[in-house]
Write a protein that holds these residues in place. Sequence first.
Motif, short mmCIF file in Angstrom:
data_model
loop_
_atom_site.label_atom_id
_atom_site.label_comp_id
_atom_site.label_asym_id
_atom_site.label_seq_id
_atom_site.Cartn_x
_atom_site.Cartn_y
_atom_site.Cartn_z
N VAL A 200 0.74 -1.41 -0.05
CA VAL A 200 0.09 -0.01 -0.06
C VAL A 200 0.81 1.30 0.04
O VAL A 200 2.12 1.09 0.27
N GLY A 201 0.27 2.34 -0.19
CA GLY A 201 1.02 3.70 -0.21
C GLY A 201 1.49 4.08 1.19
O GLY A 201 1.02 3.49 1.92
N PRO A 202 2.30 4.88 1.07
CA PRO A 202 3.10 5.54 2.51
C PRO A 202 2.05 5.99 3.32
O PRO A 202 2.30 5.59 4.62
N THR A 203 1.29 6.62 2.92
CA THR A 203 0.17 7.51 3.78
C THR A 203 -0.93 6.38 4.41
O THR A 203 -1.19 6.33 5.68
N VAL A 204 -1.11 5.49 3.63
CA VAL A 204 -1.96 4.42 4.21
C VAL A 204 -1.46 3.58 4.90
O VAL A 204 -1.96 3.05 6.13
N SER A 205 -0.03 3.12 4.80
CA SER A 205 0.38 2.21 5.59
C SER A 205 0.75 2.80 7.34
O SER A 205 0.61 2.32 8.28
N ALA A 206 0.98 4.22 7.23
CA ALA A 206 1.05 5.11 8.29
C ALA A 206 -0.40 5.08 8.96
O ALA A 206 -0.38 4.93 10.14
N PHE A 207 -1.57 5.21 8.40
CA PHE A 207 -2.72 5.26 8.73
C PHE A 207 -3.04 4.06 9.58
O PHE A 207 -3.55 3.89 10.89
N TYR A 208 -2.82 2.95 9.01
CA TYR A 208 -3.08 1.47 9.48
C TYR A 208 -2.24 1.41 10.73
O TYR A 208 -2.56 0.65 11.65
N ARG A 209 -1.06 1.51 10.84
CA ARG A 209 -0.14 1.61 11.74
C ARG A 209 -0.64 2.27 12.98
O ARG A 209 -0.87 1.66 14.19
N MET A 210 -1.05 3.62 12.97
CA MET A 210 -1.64 4.37 14.15
C MET A 210 -2.94 3.60 14.29
O MET A 210 -3.31 3.59 15.61
N LEU A 211 -3.87 3.21 13.39
CA LEU A 211 -5.17 2.83 13.84
C LEU A 211 -5.01 1.67 14.73
O LEU A 211 -5.64 1.28 15.52
N PHE A 212 -4.38 0.36 14.00
CA PHE A 212 -4.13 -0.81 14.77
C PHE A 212 -3.46 -0.80 16.02
O PHE A 212 -4.09 -1.18 16.97
N GLY A 213 -2.22 0.07 16.09
CA GLY A 213 -1.83 0.56 17.40
C GLY A 213 -2.51 1.01 18.31
O GLY A 213 -2.70 0.75 19.50
N TRP B 289 -1.92 -7.23 5.10
CA TRP B 289 -2.44 -7.43 6.15
C TRP B 289 -1.44 -7.87 7.36
O TRP B 289 -1.67 -7.17 8.44
N GLY B 290 -0.78 -8.95 7.24
CA GLY B 290 0.38 -9.08 8.40
C GLY B 290 1.27 -8.08 8.68
O GLY B 290 1.58 -7.84 9.89
N ALA B 291 1.77 -7.37 7.69
CA ALA B 291 2.73 -6.24 7.60
C ALA B 291 1.97 -5.05 8.52
O ALA B 291 2.85 -4.35 9.17
N LEU B 292 0.85 -4.61 8.10
CA LEU B 292 0.24 -3.47 8.61
C LEU B 292 -0.15 -4.02 10.22
O LEU B 292 0.19 -2.86 11.17
N LEU B 293 -0.87 -5.22 10.57
CA LEU B 293 -0.94 -5.52 11.95
C LEU B 293 0.43 -5.57 12.78
O LEU B 293 0.49 -5.03 13.91
N ALA B 294 1.38 -5.96 11.98
CA ALA B 294 2.79 -6.02 12.82
C ALA B 294 3.24 -4.56 12.83
O ALA B 294 3.82 -4.39 14.05
N LEU B 295 2.95 -3.75 12.32
CA LEU B 295 3.42 -2.38 12.38
C LEU B 295 2.74 -1.69 13.52
O LEU B 295 3.39 -1.12 14.62
N GLY B 296 1.55 -2.15 13.80
CA GLY B 296 0.96 -1.48 14.83
C GLY B 296 1.37 -2.26 16.18
O GLY B 296 1.49 -1.52 17.11
N ILE B 297 1.51 -3.36 16.12
CA ILE B 297 1.89 -4.27 17.26
C ILE B 297 3.35 -4.04 17.65
O ILE B 297 3.73 -3.72 18.74
N MET B 298 4.19 -3.80 16.68
CA MET B 298 5.60 -3.83 17.08
C MET B 298 6.06 -2.47 17.28
O MET B 298 6.97 -2.05 18.01
N GLY B 299 5.41 -1.58 16.36
CA GLY B 299 5.85 -0.14 16.43
C GLY B 299 5.22 0.64 17.57
O GLY B 299 5.95 1.34 18.19
N GLN B 300 4.07 0.60 17.73
CA GLN B 300 3.26 1.32 18.56
C GLN B 300 2.87 0.74 19.76
O GLN B 300 2.54 1.52 20.98
N VAL B 301 3.00 -0.67 20.15
CA VAL B 301 2.54 -1.24 21.33
C VAL B 301 3.81 -1.91 21.95
O VAL B 301 4.46 -1.35 22.85
N LEU B 302 4.59 -2.97 21.37
CA LEU B 302 5.58 -3.67 22.12
C LEU B 302 7.01 -2.55 22.10
O LEU B 302 7.60 -2.53 23.40
#
Length: 298
Positions: A34-47, A221-234
């Motif tokens: 996905v595009g850079p803005t979309v990946s950033a959006f899902y990172r923050m949303l999932f996190g 899906w896996g990359a975006l979920l991992a972004l939220g979990i690994m970047g914003q949570v863990l």
Amino acid sequence: MALPNSPSLSALGYIIFGAAMVSFTSVLVELAHVGPTVSAFYRMLFGGVILLGISLIRKERLWYGVKSLAIPLICAFLFSLDLFFWHRSILFVGPGLATILGNMQVFFVALLAVWLLKEHIGWRLMVAIPFAVVGLFLIVRTGWGEQGGAVKLGVLYGLLTALCYALYILTLRRSQSEEQKLRYSLFANMTWICLLASVFLGITVLIEPGAHFNIPDLQTWGALLALGIMGQVLGWVFISKGLPKVNASVAGLALLLQPALAFMWDILIFDRPTTALEYVGAAIVLGAIYLGSSQKKK
């Protein structure tokens, strides 16, 4: 004799683990289709959703009125800008260099503190800044005029990332002063920042030409979920847990694992062509970042 040191050793382990988790975020951005803005959006949303769940389980208070959201709102705006530029930098210059550029926030924080807060600049920072510039030149010099200016644009986005992240850090520090003490807990505050940042980024997706919210495949899906979990949570939880119990210089050195590992992942996973001079440049930049972050503060 080892017993008194065990708490600090555990705290250092938390920081190292958290930095390792965050180091993978740039790789995950590259893996998401996905595009850079979309990946950033899902990172923050999932996190944000996960942090909201943790806050509810911990029975954290999440509402003190509209006025209490002023600082989290500013932080969310600055952090969304940070991700907006950083995710683009990753696409142009790769995960490793983009992460090193983002970590130059150390210098922007210090320079802005001197300008806005009239703080004193130490000799370590004065030495570190030119070394960082030299190291960066060694990394990017071979591809500077190639790829239709993509490298130049990627470096610019990376430096804008560092500037936005520095403003974000200064805003948080200002908000935690005696006069403007945040009433939200760390978990609740980060929940609000993530969710509000996802709103800013979601609006950007809506108005950005060609951007959309579709997640095309399981890998994304896996990359975006991992972004939220690994970047914003863990990453955030473990680093925050360890920082108060570790000497600042030791913590700064441990946090250098993030850009160092990101640079290594870029080479190992994406076969980034890297010359001996680029290795030297990366080592100089990382050393300069450590020197600048370890200066003593009054």
